[in-house]
Write a protein that holds these residues in place. Sequence first.
Motif, PDB file in Angstrom:
ATOM      1  N   HIS A 109       0.781  -1.245   0.000  1.00  0.00           N
ATOM      2  CA  HIS A 109       0.000   0.000   0.000  1.00  0.00           C
ATOM      3  C   HIS A 109       0.809   1.289   0.000  1.00  0.00           C
ATOM      4  CE1 HIS A 109      -3.717  -2.189   0.484  1.00  0.00           C
ATOM      5  NE2 HIS A 109      -3.210  -2.850   1.511  1.00  0.00           N
ATOM      6  N   ARG A 110       2.115   1.222   0.179  1.00  0.00           N
ATOM      7  CA  ARG A 110       2.905   2.468   0.211  1.00  0.00           C
ATOM      8  C   ARG A 110       3.116   2.942  -1.231  1.00  0.00           C
ATOM      9  NH1 ARG A 110       5.563   4.556   4.198  1.00  0.00           N
ATOM     10  NH2 ARG A 110       7.513   4.910   3.082  1.00  0.00           N
ATOM     11  N   LEU A 111       2.030   3.444  -1.809  1.00  0.00           N
ATOM     12  CA  LEU A 111       1.983   3.743  -3.238  1.00  0.00           C
ATOM     13  C   LEU A 111       1.644   5.203  -3.491  1.00  0.00           C
ATOM     14  CD1 LEU A 111      -0.202   0.672  -4.295  1.00  0.00           C
ATOM     15  CD2 LEU A 111       2.292   0.799  -4.306  1.00  0.00           C
ATOM     16  N   VAL A 112       2.232   5.731  -4.551  1.00  0.00           N
ATOM     17  CA  VAL A 112       1.910   7.078  -5.045  1.00  0.00           C
ATOM     18  C   VAL A 112       1.603   6.956  -6.529  1.00  0.00           C
ATOM     19  CG1 VAL A 112       2.764   9.424  -5.478  1.00  0.00           C
ATOM     20  CG2 VAL A 112       3.380   8.243  -3.357  1.00  0.00           C
ATOM     21  N   ARG A 113       0.518   7.577  -6.938  1.00  0.00           N
ATOM     22  CA  ARG A 113       0.148   7.604  -8.361  1.00  0.00           C
ATOM     23  C   ARG A 113       0.513   8.964  -8.933  1.00  0.00           C
ATOM     24  NH1 ARG A 113      -6.017   6.544 -10.630  1.00  0.00           N
ATOM     25  NH2 ARG A 113      -5.666   7.248 -12.793  1.00  0.00           N
ATOM     26  N   ALA A 114       1.191   8.959 -10.058  1.00  0.00           N
ATOM     27  CA  ALA A 114       1.650  10.212 -10.674  1.00  0.00           C
ATOM     28  C   ALA A 114       1.183  10.286 -12.114  1.00  0.00           C
ATOM     29  CB  ALA A 114       3.169  10.304 -10.611  1.00  0.00           C
ATOM     30  N   MET A 115       0.772  11.476 -12.536  1.00  0.00           N
ATOM     31  CA  MET A 115       0.377  11.694 -13.927  1.00  0.00           C
ATOM     32  C   MET A 115       1.142  12.890 -14.484  1.00  0.00           C
ATOM     33  SD  MET A 115      -1.496  10.638 -16.444  1.00  0.00           S
ATOM     34  CE  MET A 115      -0.402  11.214 -17.750  1.00  0.00           C
ATOM     35  N   PRO A 116       2.356  12.640 -15.021  1.00  0.00           N
ATOM     36  CA  PRO A 116       3.087  13.721 -15.699  1.00  0.00           C
ATOM     37  C   PRO A 116       2.567  13.878 -17.121  1.00  0.00           C
ATOM     38  CG  PRO A 116       4.381  11.706 -15.727  1.00  0.00           C
ATOM     39  CD  PRO A 116       3.112  11.384 -14.985  1.00  0.00           C
ATOM     40  N   ASN A 117       2.908  14.977 -17.768  1.00  0.00           N
ATOM     41  CA  ASN A 117       2.540  15.123 -19.177  1.00  0.00           C
ATOM     42  C   ASN A 117       3.806  15.226 -20.036  1.00  0.00           C
ATOM     43  OD1 ASN A 117       3.335  17.740 -18.569  1.00  0.00           O
ATOM     44  ND2 ASN A 117       1.361  18.676 -19.012  1.00  0.00           N
ATOM     45  N   THR A 118       3.632  15.215 -21.341  1.00  0.00           N
ATOM     46  CA  THR A 118       4.787  15.107 -22.240  1.00  0.00           C
ATOM     47  C   THR A 118       5.781  16.261 -22.162  1.00  0.00           C
ATOM     48  OG1 THR A 118       3.430  15.952 -24.070  1.00  0.00           O
ATOM     49  CG2 THR A 118       3.671  13.565 -23.868  1.00  0.00           C
ATOM     50  N   PRO A 119       5.394  17.499 -21.827  1.00  0.00           N
ATOM     51  CA  PRO A 119       6.429  18.528 -21.660  1.00  0.00           C
ATOM     52  C   PRO A 119       7.453  18.190 -20.576  1.00  0.00           C
ATOM     53  CG  PRO A 119       4.311  19.573 -21.990  1.00  0.00           C
ATOM     54  CD  PRO A 119       4.044  18.103 -21.810  1.00  0.00           C
ATOM     55  N   ALA A 120       7.155  17.188 -19.755  1.00  0.00           N
ATOM     56  CA  ALA A 120       8.142  16.725 -18.775  1.00  0.00           C
ATOM     57  C   ALA A 120       9.408  16.238 -19.480  1.00  0.00           C
ATOM     58  CB  ALA A 120       7.559  15.590 -17.931  1.00  0.00           C
ATOM     59  N   THR A 127       2.824  17.606 -13.061  1.00  0.00           N
ATOM     60  CA  THR A 127       2.441  16.266 -12.626  1.00  0.00           C
ATOM     61  C   THR A 127       1.430  16.329 -11.505  1.00  0.00           C
ATOM     62  OG1 THR A 127       4.627  15.362 -13.189  1.00  0.00           O
ATOM     63  CG2 THR A 127       3.279  14.083 -11.660  1.00  0.00           C
ATOM     64  N   GLY A 128       0.341  15.604 -11.675  1.00  0.00           N
ATOM     65  CA  GLY A 128      -0.605  15.422 -10.592  1.00  0.00           C
ATOM     66  C   GLY A 128      -0.166  14.222  -9.762  1.00  0.00           C
ATOM     67  N   LEU A 129      -0.210  14.348  -8.442  1.00  0.00           N
ATOM     68  CA  LEU A 129       0.239  13.289  -7.540  1.00  0.00           C
ATOM     69  C   LEU A 129      -0.859  12.942  -6.539  1.00  0.00           C
ATOM     70  CD1 LEU A 129       3.778  14.713  -6.687  1.00  0.00           C
ATOM     71  CD2 LEU A 129       3.369  12.610  -7.969  1.00  0.00           C
TER      72      LEU A 129
END
Length: 270
Positions: A109-120, A127-129
């Motif tokens: 459960h020690r999880l983080v979800r990340a949503m970066p976009n292509t300009p990264a 990035t949304g975290l």
Amino acid sequence: MKISFLGGGNMATALIGGLAERGFASADIQAVDLQADSRARLAERFGIRTAPAVDDEVLACDVVVLAVKPQQMKAAVAPLAGRLTRQVVVSIAAGLRLADVGRWLGGYHRLVRAMPNTPALIGAGVTGLYADPSVDAAGRESAERILGAVGSTVWIADEAQMDAVTAVSGSGPAYVFHFIEALEAAGASLGFDAATARRLAIDTVLGAAKLAAGSDEAPGVLRERVTSKGGTTEAALASMASSGVFDAIVRAVHAADVRGRELGEQLGKD
């Protein structure tokens, strides 16, 4: 902080490069990738350790970054199941929910979800975290430090909103590129050569974005300041309004949000 990446694709490369630029030691980064050419490229470019499979050294880290395609995630994390203890696991696979990733990891459960976009890829992303409640402040800070190496970060309180992050910023660059396409086409139709039309379109969008980013005023206020009564901008905006452009963009983002939730359901199936 020691970091192990699963996957050596473009986003992993950007993250490793961003960390290196911020003085992160190459000895504290390693990557697992099935492709020999990818491993060789990462080792040569960044001087990091690479491996073809998860081993004890890969597991001797503080953070594991899952940088593989969503469709490959279940198989990719199988070697980690039951072997994780204290590590924070950061998933940057679009659409995958933490409950599904955690289940594939054997109930971790020690999880983080990340949503970066292509300009990264050029260090200009956002990035949304979202972190599982079991992740402490230090774990959140580690995740933010890693994704912050390629741009800005925003924490989301409810994982259900991560699909909306994908809809707004994850898919957002495509909306901007589409607008640039249209502006470029309009310039060409008004007699500019292709190179001039493209330069005018791209630099206009770039400059406007920089102006908005550096201003404390809302975009609507900035728009009003450019719009003189009876002028050219007013005529253009009136045409957009009559065509429902604003509402169409809002509907498009909502459509992306709906599709994101559908994909999450599909990707999480065993």
